[in-house]
Design a protein around this motif. Structure first.
Motif, PDB file in Angstrom:
ATOM      1  N   LYS A  94      12.366 104.853 -19.612  1.00  0.00           N
ATOM      2  CA  LYS A  94      11.752 105.339 -18.470  1.00  0.00           C
ATOM      3  C   LYS A  94      12.367 104.605 -17.325  1.00  0.00           C
ATOM      4  N   THR A  95      12.066 105.539 -16.189  1.00  0.00           N
ATOM      5  CA  THR A  95      12.346 105.170 -14.755  1.00  0.00           C
ATOM      6  C   THR A  95      11.810 103.903 -14.428  1.00  0.00           C
ATOM      7  N   ILE A  96      12.462 103.163 -13.771  1.00  0.00           N
ATOM      8  CA  ILE A  96      11.536 101.744 -13.169  1.00  0.00           C
ATOM      9  C   ILE A  96      11.858 101.838 -11.787  1.00  0.00           C
ATOM     10  N   LEU A  97      10.911 101.925 -10.941  1.00  0.00           N
ATOM     11  CA  LEU A  97      10.948 101.626  -9.558  1.00  0.00           C
ATOM     12  C   LEU A  97      10.449 100.132  -9.325  1.00  0.00           C
ATOM     13  N   VAL A  98      11.295  99.638  -8.588  1.00  0.00           N
ATOM     14  CA  VAL A  98      11.307  97.970  -8.113  1.00  0.00           C
ATOM     15  C   VAL A  98      11.053  97.746  -6.619  1.00  0.00           C
ATOM     16  N   PRO A  99       9.910  97.832  -6.118  1.00  0.00           N
ATOM     17  CA  PRO A  99       9.873  97.711  -4.501  1.00  0.00           C
ATOM     18  C   PRO A  99      10.080  96.358  -3.884  1.00  0.00           C
ATOM     19  N   ASN A 100      10.015  95.397  -4.779  1.00  0.00           N
ATOM     20  CA  ASN A 100      10.579  94.115  -4.389  1.00  0.00           C
ATOM     21  C   ASN A 100      11.330  93.296  -5.641  1.00  0.00           C
ATOM     22  N   VAL A 101      12.798  93.140  -5.576  1.00  0.00           N
ATOM     23  CA  VAL A 101      13.305  92.859  -6.939  1.00  0.00           C
ATOM     24  C   VAL A 101      12.910  91.422  -7.067  1.00  0.00           C
ATOM     25  N   GLU A 102      12.365  90.576  -6.121  1.00  0.00           N
ATOM     26  CA  GLU A 102      12.091  89.200  -6.483  1.00  0.00           C
ATOM     27  C   GLU A 102      10.720  89.091  -7.209  1.00  0.00           C
ATOM     28  N   GLU A 103      10.025  90.069  -7.260  1.00  0.00           N
ATOM     29  CA  GLU A 103       8.786  90.301  -8.149  1.00  0.00           C
ATOM     30  C   GLU A 103       9.154  90.930  -9.682  1.00  0.00           C
ATOM     31  N   PHE A 104      10.191  91.299  -9.779  1.00  0.00           N
ATOM     32  CA  PHE A 104      10.572  91.821 -11.036  1.00  0.00           C
ATOM     33  C   PHE A 104      11.066  90.936 -12.215  1.00  0.00           C
ATOM     34  N   PRO A 105      10.312  90.417 -13.063  1.00  0.00           N
ATOM     35  CA  PRO A 105      10.570  89.235 -13.926  1.00  0.00           C
ATOM     36  C   PRO A 105      12.015  89.601 -14.754  1.00  0.00           C
ATOM     37  N   GLY A 106      12.798  88.741 -14.524  1.00  0.00           N
ATOM     38  CA  GLY A 106      14.147  89.152 -15.198  1.00  0.00           C
ATOM     39  C   GLY A 106      15.265  89.781 -14.664  1.00  0.00           C
ATOM     40  N   ALA A 113      22.032  90.634  -1.516  1.00  0.00           N
ATOM     41  CA  ALA A 113      21.273  91.516  -0.383  1.00  0.00           C
ATOM     42  C   ALA A 113      20.667  92.786  -0.937  1.00  0.00           C
ATOM     43  N   SER A 114      20.658  92.827  -2.284  1.00  0.00           N
ATOM     44  CA  SER A 114      19.741  94.020  -2.828  1.00  0.00           C
ATOM     45  C   SER A 114      18.202  93.464  -2.867  1.00  0.00           C
ATOM     46  N   LYS A 115      17.397  94.089  -2.195  1.00  0.00           N
ATOM     47  CA  LYS A 115      15.915  93.841  -1.969  1.00  0.00           C
ATOM     48  C   LYS A 115      14.969  94.781  -2.744  1.00  0.00           C
ATOM     49  N   SER A 116      15.528  96.139  -3.211  1.00  0.00           N
ATOM     50  CA  SER A 116      14.637  97.190  -3.867  1.00  0.00           C
ATOM     51  C   SER A 116      15.594  97.960  -4.775  1.00  0.00           C
ATOM     52  N   GLU A 117      15.081  98.633  -5.714  1.00  0.00           N
ATOM     53  CA  GLU A 117      15.808  99.124  -6.662  1.00  0.00           C
ATOM     54  C   GLU A 117      15.059 100.407  -7.530  1.00  0.00           C
ATOM     55  N   ASP A 135      20.425 100.633  -5.550  1.00  0.00           N
ATOM     56  CA  ASP A 135      19.816  99.534  -4.786  1.00  0.00           C
ATOM     57  C   ASP A 135      19.808  99.533  -3.359  1.00  0.00           C
ATOM     58  N   SER A 136      18.940  99.183  -2.612  1.00  0.00           N
ATOM     59  CA  SER A 136      18.746  98.975  -1.152  1.00  0.00           C
ATOM     60  C   SER A 136      18.519  97.494  -0.574  1.00  0.00           C
ATOM     61  N   GLU A 137      19.171  97.397   0.521  1.00  0.00           N
ATOM     62  CA  GLU A 137      19.050  96.380   1.185  1.00  0.00           C
ATOM     63  C   GLU A 137      17.575  96.080   1.857  1.00  0.00           C
ATOM     64  N   PHE A 138      16.635  96.887   1.551  1.00  0.00           N
ATOM     65  CA  PHE A 138      15.287  97.144   2.371  1.00  0.00           C
ATOM     66  C   PHE A 138      14.405  96.982   1.179  1.00  0.00           C
ATOM     67  N   LEU A 139      13.229  96.259   1.466  1.00  0.00           N
ATOM     68  CA  LEU A 139      12.211  96.286   0.484  1.00  0.00           C
ATOM     69  C   LEU A 139      11.705  97.674   0.653  1.00  0.00           C
ATOM     70  N   ASN A 140      10.795  98.148  -0.639  1.00  0.00           N
ATOM     71  CA  ASN A 140      10.134  99.264  -0.596  1.00  0.00           C
ATOM     72  C   ASN A 140      10.929 100.642  -0.226  1.00  0.00           C
ATOM     73  N   HIS A 141      12.133 100.549  -0.737  1.00  0.00           N
ATOM     74  CA  HIS A 141      12.877 101.678  -0.067  1.00  0.00           C
ATOM     75  C   HIS A 141      12.795 102.930  -0.874  1.00  0.00           C
ATOM     76  N   PHE A 142      12.723 102.730  -2.315  1.00  0.00           N
ATOM     77  CA  PHE A 142      12.423 103.957  -3.263  1.00  0.00           C
ATOM     78  C   PHE A 142      10.875 104.218  -3.405  1.00  0.00           C
ATOM     79  N   ASP A 143      10.768 105.721  -3.631  1.00  0.00           N
ATOM     80  CA  ASP A 143       9.374 106.012  -3.804  1.00  0.00           C
ATOM     81  C   ASP A 143       9.328 107.329  -5.061  1.00  0.00           C
ATOM     82  N   GLU A 144       8.293 108.117  -4.950  1.00  0.00           N
ATOM     83  CA  GLU A 144       8.041 109.025  -5.950  1.00  0.00           C
ATOM     84  C   GLU A 144       9.057 110.198  -5.960  1.00  0.00           C
ATOM     85  N   THR A 145       9.604 110.387  -4.510  1.00  0.00           N
ATOM     86  CA  THR A 145      10.324 111.443  -4.287  1.00  0.00           C
ATOM     87  C   THR A 145      11.739 111.128  -4.789  1.00  0.00           C
TER      88      THR A 145
END
Ligand code: SME
Length: 162
Positions: A94-106, A113-117, A135-145
């Motif tokens: 399954k696709t995984i959207l991670v708005p903030n990598v620090e909040e993804f366990p593991g 530098a990577s903040k969202s994925e 990977d993006s240097e910015f939080l919340n970079h990726f969305d449903e689009t």
């Protein structure tokens, strides 16, 4: 050997940019049978179009994901099954959207530098061939689009895997 043409993308909405990019990726890979060359150009096209920090592929090799073609800084070479975002996307298919990598366990921090994925599995005949990781240097970079278009892209990639 023909020169690759330049990508032509207007800097408008994300949807419009994907709509422009997808047919250009299709024609970019249409005449080339080598999968690695095509994955390399797809990574380049995504990085260039969306100005991402890192874009690349991890490909299944026995019990691990192994780094494939990418654009960006050097990255982790191997990721275990169910490890990090990539290994979890592989395990769950399954696709995984991670708005903030620090909040993804593991989460595996190849780069601080990577903040969202977003990680999208490439599924061929019900088997995971690999994943596309953006990977993006910015939080919340990726969305449903991104999810919609990158899943379309990974479906396209699945079709060119022999
Ligand atoms: N963050 C990923 C590892 C790959 S790098 O970001 C390029 C993960 O947690 O699986």
């Amino acid at each position: 050997m023909p020169m690759a043409e330049e990508l032509r993308i207007s800097n408008t909405s994300k949807v419009a940019m994907y709509e422009e990019l997808m047919p250009q990726i299709k024609s970019l890979i249409a005449g080339e049978p080598n999968l690695i060359a095509n994955l390399a150009n797809i990574a380049g096209a995504l990085k260039q179009t969306f100005n991402l920090w890192w874009v690349g592929f991890y490909l299944v090799d026995k019990q691990e994901l192994v780094l494939g073609p990418f654009q960006g800084p050097i990255a982790c070479t191997r990721i275990g099954y169910n490890k990090g975002v990539c290994g979890t996307a592989w395990a769950n298919a399954k696709t995984i959207l991670v708005p903030n990598v620090e909040e993804f366990p593991g989460h595996i921090a190849c780069s601080a530098a990577s903040k969202s994925e977003i990680v999208v599995p490439i599924i061929k005949d019900n088997t995971i061939f690999g994943v596309l990781d953006c990977d993006s240097e910015f939080l919340n970079h990726f969305d449903e689009t991104d999810r919609i278009y990158l899943e379309q892209l990974c479906d396209l990639i699945a079709k060119i895997i022999s």
